[in-house]
Design an enzyme around this catalytic site. Structure first.
Site, PDB file in Angstrom:
ATOM      1  CG  PHE B 232     -26.373 -36.768  -6.715  1.00 16.85           C
ATOM      2  CD1 PHE B 232     -25.912 -36.220  -7.904  1.00 16.85           C
ATOM      3  CD2 PHE B 232     -27.521 -37.559  -6.756  1.00 16.85           C
ATOM      4  CE1 PHE B 232     -26.570 -36.447  -9.105  1.00 16.85           C
ATOM      5  CE2 PHE B 232     -28.187 -37.785  -7.945  1.00 16.85           C
ATOM      6  CZ  PHE B 232     -27.716 -37.234  -9.123  1.00 16.85           C
ATOM      7  CG  ASP B 338     -31.348 -37.966  -0.861  1.00 18.10           C
ATOM      8  OD1 ASP B 338     -31.566 -39.191  -1.002  1.00 18.10           O
ATOM      9  OD2 ASP B 338     -31.111 -37.207  -1.816  1.00 18.10           O
ATOM     10  CE  LYS B 369     -29.214 -44.251  -6.510  1.00 17.48           C
ATOM     11  NZ  LYS B 369     -28.484 -44.618  -7.710  1.00 17.48           N
ATOM     12  CB  THR B 394     -51.208 -38.116 -14.003  1.00 17.89           C
ATOM     13  OG1 THR B 394     -51.466 -36.892 -14.693  1.00 17.89           O
ATOM     14  CG2 THR B 394     -52.100 -39.211 -14.597  1.00 17.89           C
TER      15      THR B 394
END
Lengths: 510, 510
Positions: B232, B338, B369, B394
């Site tokens: 994931f 990850d 997280k 931005t």
């Protein structure tokens, strides 16, 4: 422990060092912050919103000055500074004025790429930022989809949803413009496939379930989002596939095979090119419809900006946008209006698409920047996916920023800032028109009339224009290849416009 | 104006209503917050970190109770509540305990999908959240790439970069896990094409420039990111193309034609299946290398989680991950780890990949997280794109959240929380092993030994297990099809483990 006690001691005397006066965060200072925003607003657009705002820019060194140069060299050790424009001191910035480390103070009509709505160190926002709700939202950040806080409904209703565009009463919250657009695209694709399957009640086929895990059709369908040439919708993989601003934004990044329709290239002044512009818009609409009908990856939604901002401040008429609404309705395709840069008051309406007076609202409207939060509005219940966890992620937005947006909305209402941008924008546009008549070579294609302060013009020496403006105390940005774009805050008033126009006059006559 | 004055008056008496005592945000209360975190930590893992934390869960109504039911119905008018797990009252939550509207207080080992690091209403975080720097960061949010604040280098160096994984000294900041991964992918693609062109100094070809604007090769190259089955990595378009967790995450969303390699399916207990597991990992590595060599869309990078979290808490050995490092080096492909869910201390190391003792670091490590901010770390200067504005947006991160992460890091160091998760994790694992021996049918494939509190097991009645746990005062989540996953906060201690183990014992024996 000693450092903690020092920290507490420091908090007791916390002072935001503002150019003119001080705002502190203890209770006494909160009262003074409140006092600062309590002035009479009976003639709001003449009298300064913030009495203690600086009276004008102040430039005493080259920019960057010696202190900034030293700090930029240090920052470059850990952070890419090649796109750095100015190293700012936000504690010394106030209202429309941005400060640097060398004591320079610039009138800021760029406003963090159009994302500061009501001024630096706005006292009302300071109240919200130091409120108990904000503290809790920061330190207890929820996974909103699973464990929303008890007042989430109220935060939405008194904030984000209070300003929902007409006809749209739901919102899916996000973190920035890119993911606001991408979650809207996801909603569009789910809606489309649901329709193709025969409705929300029809289950996924075993083949869809299996192929989706391999990124293959039919589970991962080859559908598309159509955007317009020169449009900008973000820089993650889905949004970048719809962005058509500049090669440097797109080179080397894999993209979906999604189509683009031409955006009208209007000629200025508009009143001298009426028929040509009508035909140009007609041509673009015809081509847009042809692509929707014929593109090999069927179009689920069309996304369009009310004013193409990063792409060079390209405008089109309300008739063009109404045309898109008609085409999309006729072909059963969704219309997404990207108000990330145009939304929240700068165009003289809260949402720029209000200028179009459409009989039927867009299907989705995305927002971010001045909202300080992000998301997409929608109205049709069929755009809520048919099952939970289809549109989901850990945070699904941010209550802290939603609270801040609520304070911004309150400030916009309190000071009547949308009307201010409409009136100040007209004044500003007239002033630029005056200069344009004197220097037609220097100020070309002036545009944004009647669009609040959302004004731009082309300059034959654009990059030099932007650089020289700094020396005159003006922080201003460009867009596209040659546009000078004005993106002042909503608290930009006539007296700021005078300072700005004065500088432009000097720049074009020098 | 009256409402503003009321707001100020309310601020003066602002109280966070905590279960046991009160924290207020004025100076006096900040002192009391500091006092609350000033206890002796000489035997940190036996003595409670927060003396006034509740002594245990308290459940007095069904969950949801009557007040929650009413509020959920109201929320459903404006917000999709189908994935709602519990409507929370964060002002009543404290430390490891989450409160609802009906006075229930649950031991939280789910922690907002593993994203609360140091407890609800942590007093140290409250100090940071009410600091002048935080207020300024919230109300003066910069466009970091253009107008960084003067102390951005210092915020990075004393925070995000202070805990950079060994060998990686740079960071590109983002907002959440999805965009952290996607910006890392963009860096990988730019690096790859730069290499193929012959170096950073080689200019783009006219054909690349032209085709990029049409989403076509060679400007938009057909390169890929390889991920692993059940992995994931987020739910935006690029990250979702690497996510392989569940069909419901992927159905109906267009995806890139990117490959997946098999992730090892280890057998438990590990010590009884040594040879089988070695062979399984070998098989997966061989297939991964074959895909890298042969896939029709060349692989620029491989992304892998140290523990596949959403996909069911699937572990692999350090040898497997070292194997990926070897394969990627050998084939000139980048390795992205990850650590969005595994990072920041829960596995008994600050970064889970420290468990592997790799001679060479990964090329990029992504995080979010528990960090409350996000981004990717890297070390190789070639991963800074060759021109400015290629990796840009931005906001490019969020100084407010970077300040919060710094406070989290300080709290982790002050309380020695990484060591705590290692020791408490061992204690917890041993306790679960004990129960497993008694009820081997109820607790299957117990895993995460030596991985801090990052523990999971399979349950034949998983969903019922999770639901019943609430009635016993435990808030716990699942992952994959049948895993019960433990994701306590870093302040979870032995006495919390005892409460948890007690509840598990009751659940499996009932």
């Amino acid at each position: 422990m000693a450092s903690l006690l020092r920290q507490v001691a420091r908090l007791r005397q916390f002072t935001l060092h503002l150019p003119v006066r001080s705002i502190t965060t203890n209770a006494q200072s909160r009262a003074s912050a409140a006092a600062a925003i309590a002035h009479d607003t009976s003639s709001p657009f003449e009298q300064p919103f913030f009495a203690d705002e600086p009276h004008g820019p102040r430039v005493s060194t080259p920019i960057p000055g010696p202190k900034s140069k030293k700090a930029i060299a240090e920052l470059n050790q850990v952070f890419d500074t090649r796109s750095l424009n100015m190293l700012a001191n936000y504690k010394q910035s106030y209202g429309n004025y941005i400060a640097d480390l060398d004591g320079n103070l610039l009138l800021d009509v760029y406003a963090q790429i159009a994302s500061i709505p009501v001024g630096y160190n706005n006292p009302s926002l300071l109240l919200a930022a130091t409120s108990p709700d904000m503290a809790s939202a920061l330190i207890n950040r929820p996974a909103l989809g699973n464990f929303p806080q008890h007042d989430w409904a109220s935060i939405l209703e008194t904030g984000i949803l209070k300003v929902a565009p007409r006809g749209l009463n739901q919102v899916f919250t996000a973190l920035a413009g890119s993911d606001a657009n991408e979650t809207a695209y996801k909603a569009a694709f789910m809606w489309r496939r649901q329709m193709e399957r025969g409705g929300a009640h029809v289950e996924f086929s075993p083949e869809e379930i299996e192929t989706s895990m391999n990124n293959q059709v039919p589970g991962s369908p080859q559908l598309s989002i159509m955007s317009f040439t020169s449009g900008f919708h973000g820089r993650l993989f889905g949004s970048l596939s719809t962005t058509r601003s500049k090669p440097i934004h797109k080179l080397d990044i894999p993209a979906f095979d999604w189509p683009q329709a031409p955006f009208p290239a209007l000629k200025y002044p508009l009143e001298e090119h009426v028929q040509e512009n009508v035909e140009e818009e007609k041509r673009c609409l015809e081509q847009a419809e042809r692509i929707i009908k014929e593109y090999h990856n069927p179009v689920a939604a069309v996304i369009v900006e009310p004013v193409q901002s990063e792409g060079g401040d390209n405008h089109a008429s309300p008739a063009f946008f109404k045309g898109i609404r008609e085409i999309t309705k006729r072909n059963n395709v969704l219309m997404i209006v990207d108000e990330v840069q145009t939304g929240i008051g700068a165009t003289g309406k809260f949402w720029a698409h209000e200028h179009w007076n459409m009989a039927q609202p867009p299907d989705m409207v995305t927002f971010s920047k001045k909202a300080q939060t992000a998301g997409y509005y929608f109205g049709n219940p069929a755009l809520r996916p048919n099952k939970p966890y289809r549109q989901f992620n850990t945070w699904m937005g941010d209550p802290a920023r939603a609270i801040l947006f609520r304070a911004i909305i309150n400030e916009i209402e309190r000071l009547n800032l949308v009307e201010n941008t409409a009136l100040t924008g007209d004044y500003l546009f007239n002033g630029l028109e005056r200069i344009q008549r004197q220097y037609p070579e220097q100020i070309q294609n002036l545009r944004g009339k009647g669009q609040g302060t959302f004004i731009a013009f082309d300059s034959p020496t654009r990059d030099a224009f932007l650089a020289k403006a700094k020396a005159l105390g003006i922080n201003i940005g460009g867009s596209g290849a040659k546009a000078v774009r004005l993106r002042p805050m909503l608290i930009f008033q006539k007296h700021h416009a005078d300072i700005f126009l004065d500088a432009v006059q000097k720049l074009v006559s020098s």
